[in-house]
Each structure stands twice: as C-alpha cells, then as structure tokens.
Design a protein around this motif. Structure first.
Motif, PDB file in Angstrom:
ATOM      1  N   ILE A 165      -6.715  -0.773   3.112  1.00 30.64           N
ATOM      2  CA  ILE A 165      -6.751   0.380   4.011  1.00 30.64           C
ATOM      3  C   ILE A 165      -7.060  -0.083   5.426  1.00 30.64           C
ATOM      4  O   ILE A 165      -6.455   0.373   6.396  1.00 30.64           O
ATOM      5  CB  ILE A 165      -7.806   1.394   3.518  1.00 30.64           C
ATOM      6  CG1 ILE A 165      -7.304   2.059   2.240  1.00 30.64           C
ATOM      7  CG2 ILE A 165      -8.108   2.434   4.588  1.00 30.64           C
ATOM      8  CD1 ILE A 165      -8.363   2.818   1.496  1.00 30.64           C
ATOM      9  N   GLN A 166      -7.993  -1.023   5.528  1.00 29.77           N
ATOM     10  CA  GLN A 166      -8.324  -1.575   6.838  1.00 29.77           C
ATOM     11  C   GLN A 166      -7.070  -2.206   7.458  1.00 29.77           C
ATOM     12  O   GLN A 166      -6.775  -1.983   8.622  1.00 29.77           O
ATOM     13  CB  GLN A 166      -9.425  -2.613   6.682  1.00 29.77           C
ATOM     14  CG  GLN A 166     -10.132  -2.929   7.978  1.00 29.77           C
ATOM     15  CD  GLN A 166     -11.587  -3.326   7.732  1.00 29.77           C
ATOM     16  OE1 GLN A 166     -11.989  -3.555   6.591  1.00 29.77           O
ATOM     17  NE2 GLN A 166     -12.373  -3.398   8.783  1.00 29.77           N
ATOM     18  N   GLY A 167      -6.312  -2.937   6.623  1.00 29.20           N
ATOM     19  CA  GLY A 167      -5.079  -3.553   7.097  1.00 29.20           C
ATOM     20  C   GLY A 167      -4.049  -2.520   7.524  1.00 29.20           C
ATOM     21  O   GLY A 167      -3.293  -2.733   8.471  1.00 29.20           O
ATOM     22  N   ALA A 168      -4.025  -1.391   6.812  1.00 23.32           N
ATOM     23  CA  ALA A 168      -3.041  -0.349   7.119  1.00 23.32           C
ATOM     24  C   ALA A 168      -3.375   0.353   8.434  1.00 23.32           C
ATOM     25  O   ALA A 168      -2.503   0.945   9.063  1.00 23.32           O
ATOM     26  CB  ALA A 168      -2.983   0.667   5.979  1.00 23.32           C
ATOM     27  N   MET A 216     -14.201   2.493   9.864  1.00 26.29           N
ATOM     28  CA  MET A 216     -12.861   1.954   9.629  1.00 26.29           C
ATOM     29  C   MET A 216     -12.163   1.613  10.947  1.00 26.29           C
ATOM     30  O   MET A 216     -12.404   2.215  11.973  1.00 26.29           O
ATOM     31  CB  MET A 216     -12.006   2.992   8.899  1.00 26.29           C
ATOM     32  CG  MET A 216     -12.175   2.974   7.403  1.00 26.29           C
ATOM     33  SD  MET A 216     -11.928   1.346   6.692  1.00 26.29           S
ATOM     34  CE  MET A 216     -10.192   1.091   6.984  1.00 26.29           C
ATOM     35  N   THR A 217     -11.264   0.653  10.835  1.00 23.37           N
ATOM     36  CA  THR A 217     -10.438   0.293  11.970  1.00 23.37           C
ATOM     37  C   THR A 217      -9.486   1.449  12.266  1.00 23.37           C
ATOM     38  O   THR A 217      -8.882   2.003  11.366  1.00 23.37           O
ATOM     39  CB  THR A 217      -9.589  -0.924  11.612  1.00 23.37           C
ATOM     40  OG1 THR A 217     -10.409  -1.837  10.908  1.00 23.37           O
ATOM     41  CG2 THR A 217      -9.026  -1.576  12.832  1.00 23.37           C
TER      42      THR A 217
END
Lengths: 349, 349
Positions: free
Chosen positions: A144-147, B1-2
C-alpha cells in the motif's frame, strides 16, 4: 451485450457539435475557458449520443475517482462468515454512500493475492483505501505504501520490528482493546473467580495482543495465568477450551478474545457437563449481535461499536482526500482514534 | 501513510535513465521500438526508484486491468445476510483468482446508488462485469450497456417489455428454475397432497417468475392454485404463510420459492400447531447449506449448484475478454448456460 467498440467516442461528439476534440474534452472535464454557447452545443451532443466520458482519461486530469477501496486482509470465506466484517462494512458503506463515493471491496482467496491487490491500488482506480484485519507478517502495508494511496487502517497496524512499531503517520481507528480486556478480567475477579483462563485471538493481530496484555495486567496480582491460543473463530475457541480443560480442569472462569471464540468455548463446556456460570463464568468481547444474545446462556461481553469504527474510518479518509483536492498540500497531522469499550452483563458471567 | 505526491514519477525515471518521457512510457507499456540497451537502462531506473506505472494511463494503452467487477443488485445488508450471495461469490472468487484477475465487488446501499455503479463501470477500472440478482425495473442493465463493458449475468435478465424479453446477445448463467419447480410440485403430488400452496419469491425477478410458472404447470391439473407472495427472505416466508393459513386453512403442502422462505414458513406452521410433514409437507429451493439441513424438520428441497453458477459466470466472462485481447473482434455467439437442478429428499416432504 454491447461491447466497448460500440460506445460513442469523443470524436463522435466533436463531429456532432462541430467543434474540436480539445473543446469537447474541456467541456466534459469542467468547461473552463469555453464560450457558453459552444459548451451548450457540446453538452447537447453528449446527451444526444449518450456519450460517457472515459473516466480513465478523465482521472488523469481530475485525479479523482470518487471511489474508495476496502481491503480486508482475510480470505473471502472468512469475510462472509465472521459478522464482524459485515458490521464494519455497513458503517463504511453508509458513510461513503452519504458522500456519493463508490465502495470497491477487493476480495481475495488469501495472502498470496495481496500483491495483486497492491497492483490494483497502484492503478489509479480508487482515491484511497480502508484496510483492516491486518496480520503481522502481511505484505499489504508495504504494498500500500508503494501504491501511494492515502489509507486509513482499521485496528492499529502492527508491522515493523514488532507488534507495537508503526510508521508515525499511519492513521487508524481502533477500540481500547487493552482497557476492555482489563474490564472483562476485573469483572471476573469481582465475581470471586480465582482460576481465570484466557483464550487469545490470532496473536499476529494487534487486537489479540492488546487483549492478552489487558488480561496479563489484571492477572499480575489475581492468580495464575492460564492461556490457550485461539484464532477469533468458534472452532479455535472449541480447540482452546479443550486444551484448557485438559491442563487446568479446576478453572472457574474464561475470558475469550471475542464472542465467536466464546461461543465455541461454551459448546465444549456444555459437552463436559460444566454449568455456566455456576461452575465456569464466561465473558466474550465485541457484543456481536445476535450471537452474544443467542448463546446458551446469553453472553456477558465487552461491547465495541464496530459499525461506528467503520464509519469513522471512512470519515477520516474522506477528510484527508478533501484536503488533497482543495490543494492543501500540507500533510494533516495523524488523527488516529481509539474508541472506548463498555461491559455488557448477561447470564454467562 | 505516504501520500500520492511522494510516489516516483515518470519524469523521475526519465531523468534517472537519461532518456525522454516518451521512451520511458514506451518501455513501461511493452517496450516496442526501443533499443534494448536503452530499454535496459529504463528498467533499471524503474527498479531503483520503485516506480509503479500509473495504470489509469497504461489502461488507455493496453485496455486491460486484470480486474472484474461484481455487482449484486441488492443493498449490502442483504448481500451479507443471504448466504446465496456468499456462495455465488465463492465460485466467482476462486475462478478469477485462478486467472490472477482481481475481484472488485461494488457494494451499494440500494438502487439509488446504481447510477454511481454505472459511472464506475464506465470509468475503465475493470475489464468486465458479473451482475446478478437483477430486478425488473432496475436501471442497471441500461447503465451497463451505456458503460460498454462486457458483461455476464447471473440469472436470466428480465428487462424489456416483460419478464421474458431481453437483448438477444445477453449472456447469462441460470438454473432450470421452471423445471426444478415442476419437480418440487410433482413430488408433493406424488405424496398424495391435493391442497398445495406456493409462496413465491420476489416477482420482479425472473427466478421467482419461473418457479411460479413451474408450480402453475403442474397445478394445471392437480388442484386449486393457492399462491401467496414472498420476497426470498425468512420474514417474507412468515408473512406469506400466515396469509395462506388465513385463506386456506386446509392446505396440506407448501412449495416455498427458496430455503430461506421455507424456514420462515416452518416457523409459522409450528406456531399454529401444524405438524410437518404429517399435516403440511414443505419443500424449498436452493439446498442452501447449512440452512436446509438445520431447519426443524430438515428440509426437502431442489438443489441448484450456486457456487458452480458463480464459477461459470466468471469463466464465460474471462473467455469473452480473452477473445477481445487476442484481437478477435468477431463477437462470439451468445453462450448462455442453464444448469439442471435435482430433488433432495429430507424429512419435511
């Protein structure tokens, strides 16, 4: 059914209205800088042709889908058998619908599918995500962080170097699991019970760890610790109850990590001829209707407002998205919420 | 979150690799026409930065999301309380997962939200749709047609000038509802029953209309028609059973449109002191586990393989999508499937 190819195109609208593609595009995406007579002509052509703007294209401009993903980190079979999830979804659905946002539930067969969920989240199909029932070693938080989609978690996320570490900015909605567990065990102590056992939830989830901690807090000076591991399911409750009766046949109370676990424990106690509450007092967690009222005997439990948790998660996320949309690029401070719990007394304790 | 802003961009990848945006875009979308040394450099930059291509943009090129929407034309509360839907979703989920397609369940509070569902379907977020539990006056079929997504229906769609009209190309998976209903009523006739009543399902759904037709087929020469309207829920079954006992107290058999309806009817018969099957034989439809086994007495019923219906719907849709993807633009002939049903005998009839 009509296939994609028969759908009226932007070009068709432009031809019908006698304007350029760019003009149609500008009108469809808000109409800024287009003379009102021209805009009107485009709108009429859109209506006559039944043109539906390609939202994948429009999203590139507006960056808003008015859609929110919900990810429950459990196999779909569990999602549809544990009423906890239906309850939380009810709160989420009501809140999203009130703001005309589409609830997009991403179902999986299990953890192996989480990479695919991560891809979908990264794909620009939703504005944000609500994620719950995370397990400690789940790849989802990283994905999710990557998304890069704004996310609110249900339950305190537990990734990192241990169940208590988390990225400082993770926003979550949780119940006071530790405080609720303390109330449950104190209630059993107040009833004069001295051999109080605990059946845990799935210990790779922070809610289960917190409830175990609450049990330990009170039992530090209230008697021996009798702990068997469950997994938040009725079957897990049955298994753990059998184990406890084997190892501590003189137990006189059980605090189960949730109502489903308690329902399994009650079945096994009945099988073994133990009367509840006379021989063994039992207390659950959730106050899950109608389970808690319909067990035999009806279940004393710790109530958490699950639907409200769902509603709050959705509200926090929509709030973050609105700040984004209005161009307020300063990250709002994390505003996690921990909701209080209350003891509900019925016959079982 | 990012937040989204921290996500690496196409520009960042281009800068890192020392190439143009267009080159990055071409590599990310398949790499045609890019020198292999350049492509390799881009791929390395993508990896180093953890770049996730914006799928909304990529979808415009590849026209494939590897995601399929499921729309159940019922409020989410019903979706999570009627086990029929969980069963059908199980079949769909297994099949989509086996083909690494994401199941995207679009939940609603009710029909007022169907326009929003139509917009999401039109938005390019999914490759196709599986739609079930349609009601006659529902705007969904029109919205889906407007959205232009390939669709397979669960249950014969009933829009148009009446319950039997439909666009000739609509692909659906259904059970032989009329044949199953005939088997149910014939079984009651064979038991010597002469006053056989029917509690219908929701008559704005073709499954309910077909089962009523099956009842009528057999009753044409087997006795008076005693019909009360239900809605596929236990409560509807209770209401209809009371109505029937009021108007035809001498009835000796009931064919209920589904097992949930039968469970409600059984409760009311018990309340009125009617013995099942001695005084009144009862038969359901679905063979919904565990309901049919756990009613008192266990329920004779018509089995349909609900999970298999879900699996088949997904299979037919994926087949259509594959034909699209391989450039086969000739529309495959409609291949709707009607599955047989079987009588399951238990104590109630």
């Amino acid at each position: 059914m009509t296939e994609a190819m028969s759908r009226p195109t932007l070009e068709a609208v432009a031809a019908r209205a006698g304007v350029s593609r760019a003009t149609v595009s500008r009108v469809v995406n808000g109409g800024n800088g287009v003379r009102s007579a021209l805009a009107e002509r485009v709108r009429r052509a859109v209506e006559e042709l039944g043109y539906v703007p390609n939202q994948a294209a429009r999203t590139l401009v507006t960056r808003r889908n008015d859609a929110v993903a919900v990810v429950i980190a459990e196999p779909e079979t569990r999602v549809f058998t544990d009423p906890f999830f239906a309850r939380q979804l009810r709160g989420i659905s009501k809140e999203l619908t009130a703001h005309d946002n589409q609830l997009v539930l991403l179902l999986t067969e299990g953890r192996d599918d989480h990479a695919r969920v991560g891809r979908y989240l990264a794909g620009g199909h939703v504005d944000g995500a609500l994620v719950f029932s995370l397990h400690l070693d789940d790849p989802l938080p990283g994905l999710i962080q990557g998304a890069g989609v704004p996310t609110v978690f249900g339950g305190r996320p537990g990734w990192g170097e241990g169940a208590r570490a988390r990225p400082p900015a993770a926003v979550f909605v949780d119940s006071d699991n530790r405080g609720g567990a303390r109330d449950a065990v104190r209630h059993l102590v107040d009833l004069g019970r001295t051999r109080i056992a605990h059946i845990t939830g799935a210990l790779d989830q922070t809610s289960a760890v917190d409830r175990l901690d609450g049990y330990r807090d009170v039992m530090a000076d209230a008697g021996p610790r009798l702990i068997a591991e469950g997994d938040f399911t009725p079957l897990g409750g049955e298994r753990a109850m059998r184990e406890l009766l084997d190892h501590a046949p003189d137990l006189d109370a059980v605090f189960a990590a949730n109502d489903l676990t308690a329902s399994g424990a009650l079945r096994v106690l009945r099988e073994h001829g133990r009367r509840v509450p006379e021989d063994v007092a039992v207390i659950g967690f959730d106050d899950m209707s109608p389970i808690a009222e319909q067990t035999d005997p009806p279940l004393t439990t710790i109530r958490q407002d699950i639907e409200e948790m769902g509603r709050l998660m959705a509200r926090l996320l929509l709030h973050r998205l609105d700040r984004h949309a209005t161009g307020d690029t300063v990250e709002p401070p994390p505003t996690s919420v921990v909701l209080p719990t209350t003891l509900v007394r019925r016959a079982s304790a």
